[in-house]
Design a protein around this motif. Sequence first.
Motif, PDB file in Angstrom:
ATOM      1  N   PRO A   1       1.170  -1.265   0.030  1.00 60.48           N
ATOM      2  CA  PRO A   1      -0.021  -0.124   0.075  1.00 60.48           C
ATOM      3  C   PRO A   1       1.178   1.091   0.084  1.00 60.48           C
ATOM      4  N   ARG A   2       1.674   1.430  -0.035  1.00 57.49           N
ATOM      5  CA  ARG A   2       2.898   2.436   0.192  1.00 57.49           C
ATOM      6  C   ARG A   2       3.237   3.404  -1.444  1.00 57.49           C
ATOM      7  N   ALA A   3       2.445   4.558  -1.383  1.00 48.87           N
ATOM      8  CA  ALA A   3       2.842   5.523  -2.406  1.00 48.87           C
ATOM      9  C   ALA A   3       4.265   6.806  -2.244  1.00 48.87           C
TER      10      ALA A   3
ATOM     11  N   PHE B   1       9.793  -2.230  -7.761  1.00 45.29           N
ATOM     12  CA  PHE B   1       9.196  -1.783  -6.582  1.00 45.29           C
ATOM     13  C   PHE B   1       8.427  -2.156  -6.519  1.00 45.29           C
ATOM     14  N   ASP B   2       7.861  -2.273  -4.984  1.00 43.12           N
ATOM     15  CA  ASP B   2       6.141  -2.307  -4.607  1.00 43.12           C
ATOM     16  C   ASP B   2       5.633  -1.445  -3.896  1.00 43.12           C
ATOM     17  N   GLY B   3       4.977  -0.925  -4.326  1.00 43.94           N
ATOM     18  CA  GLY B   3       3.379  -0.112  -4.166  1.00 43.94           C
ATOM     19  C   GLY B   3       3.689   1.141  -5.514  1.00 43.94           C
ATOM     20  N   THR B   4       3.070   2.439  -4.957  1.00 44.22           N
ATOM     21  CA  THR B   4       2.581   2.804  -6.533  1.00 44.22           C
ATOM     22  C   THR B   4       3.588   3.747  -6.680  1.00 44.22           C
ATOM     23  N   VAL B   5       3.577   4.136  -7.337  1.00 49.53           N
ATOM     24  CA  VAL B   5       4.537   6.417  -8.048  1.00 49.53           C
ATOM     25  C   VAL B   5       3.291   6.795  -8.322  1.00 49.53           C
ATOM     26  N   TYR B   6       3.431   8.443  -7.938  1.00 49.43           N
ATOM     27  CA  TYR B   6       2.620   9.158  -8.839  1.00 49.43           C
ATOM     28  C   TYR B   6       2.773  10.345  -8.840  1.00 49.43           C
ATOM     29  N   LEU B   7       2.681  10.119 -10.241  1.00 45.46           N
ATOM     30  CA  LEU B   7       3.826  11.133 -11.202  1.00 45.46           C
ATOM     31  C   LEU B   7       2.567  12.625 -11.336  1.00 45.46           C
TER      32      LEU B   7
ATOM     33  N   TRP C   1      12.305   4.576  -2.054  1.00 39.74           N
ATOM     34  CA  TRP C   1      11.314   4.780  -1.081  1.00 39.74           C
ATOM     35  C   TRP C   1      10.050   3.331  -0.842  1.00 39.74           C
ATOM     36  N   LEU C   2      10.105   2.482  -1.873  1.00 36.78           N
ATOM     37  CA  LEU C   2       9.114   1.679  -1.662  1.00 36.78           C
ATOM     38  C   LEU C   2       9.429   0.557  -1.865  1.00 36.78           C
ATOM     39  N   GLY C   3      11.426   0.025  -1.856  1.00 40.37           N
ATOM     40  CA  GLY C   3      11.877  -0.911  -2.384  1.00 40.37           C
ATOM     41  C   GLY C   3      11.721  -1.560  -3.094  1.00 40.37           C
TER      42      GLY C   3
END
Length: 415
Positions: free
Chosen positions: A86-88, A141-147, A410-412
């Motif tokens: 759930p990390r972002a 990565f594991d999670g979400t990147v918001y651009l 950040w997300l790993g």
Amino acid sequence: MDSLSSFNAPAARPMSTLPASASALAVDTDLLTAIRRDIHAHPELCFEEVRTSDLVASQLAAWGIEVHRGLGRTGLVGVIRHGSSPRAIGLRADMDALPMTEHNHFPHASRHPGRMHACGHDGHTAMLLAAAQHLARHRHFDGTVYLVFQPAEEGGGGAREMIADGLFERFPMEAIFGMHNWPGMAAGQFAVCNGPAMASSNEFKITITGRGCHAALPHNGIDPVPVACQMVQAFQTIVTRNKKPTDAAVISVTMIHTGEATNVVPDFAEIQGTVRTFTLPVLDLIEQRMREIAQHTAAAFGAEVAFEFHRNYPPTINHRAEAEFVREVMTELVGPDNALEFEPTMGAEDFSFFLQQRPGAYFVIGNGDGAHREQGHGLGPCTLHNPNYDFNDQLIPLGAALWVRLAERWLGRAG
């Protein structure tokens, strides 16, 4: 949308300070340079970034990235997900240009007089697009990147408007980061600082109303000119005598308008200018004291006064943990000698609104001394908000590399 074919990428020139590994990204540098130059040639002002937004959205969609539009009117957010975490994290670039006429004459110079990308937002957009392309292709990565592609940084408060449109509710990022190019700092270098990075931006307007008369008979009127002069002088005592000497602040009177004829005492005088501080308590103090000085000075001369004070952008204050995180990533990318301490500036930046809502940090990437500019550039310096400025296209893969490593760290990494 105009074709990008007329804006070809230049032949690459080596960066003496850039480690070879820093630019090793699987991105289409030619395409992204062409996009940057296309945006430069078609600048759009605050909340008018329709063409730019269309271009960004189409590129993100072509790379299979989810796109959400209409935040802050012309802003948009790209979403890249991978894994189950759930990390972002949020990465932000601004898109708008400045209301000024470009002096450059190279092929990608502005085609619209009175509008110019003189602050490098075209390059910021290209660097984040480059990172988006790489992250979409290689999801380590594991999670979400918001651009976050933001409109209206140059005075419009686009960050504030994106927040009002539910940016952080719709895209629940843990932290957000912003990057700006910095002329005069060598290409291949980055800089960040803890705490205040940029100042608050505020404007004041003071109208002094007296009573006009013949200049040869000044006793028949109330002259607003000496009232204005007294106020301007007194305002500087706020900086030197009211605030603590260790608290940075600037009060600049930049306009005084009054009078129409040399033999007439005018009815009114108008004073305008700007106030910059690194903290809100200092800003509160300055506004209060300016108001009091204006009111009491006018009263002492028998004049009337109207005092207006507008707070535009709050100070940009980096969060310590996030700033140190950025510094670590910079050091990994370009080495400790090229990961510098940023000296805070009295310039302003509406990324401050984001940092009031979420942890994060704002940092800079060196744009060089202007030697990157092609034949046909103006004869003036390559500095921000200058008609001879141009973004250094060689930074696109380097800025993208920093964005990618920041997101991945950040997300790993996954697998």
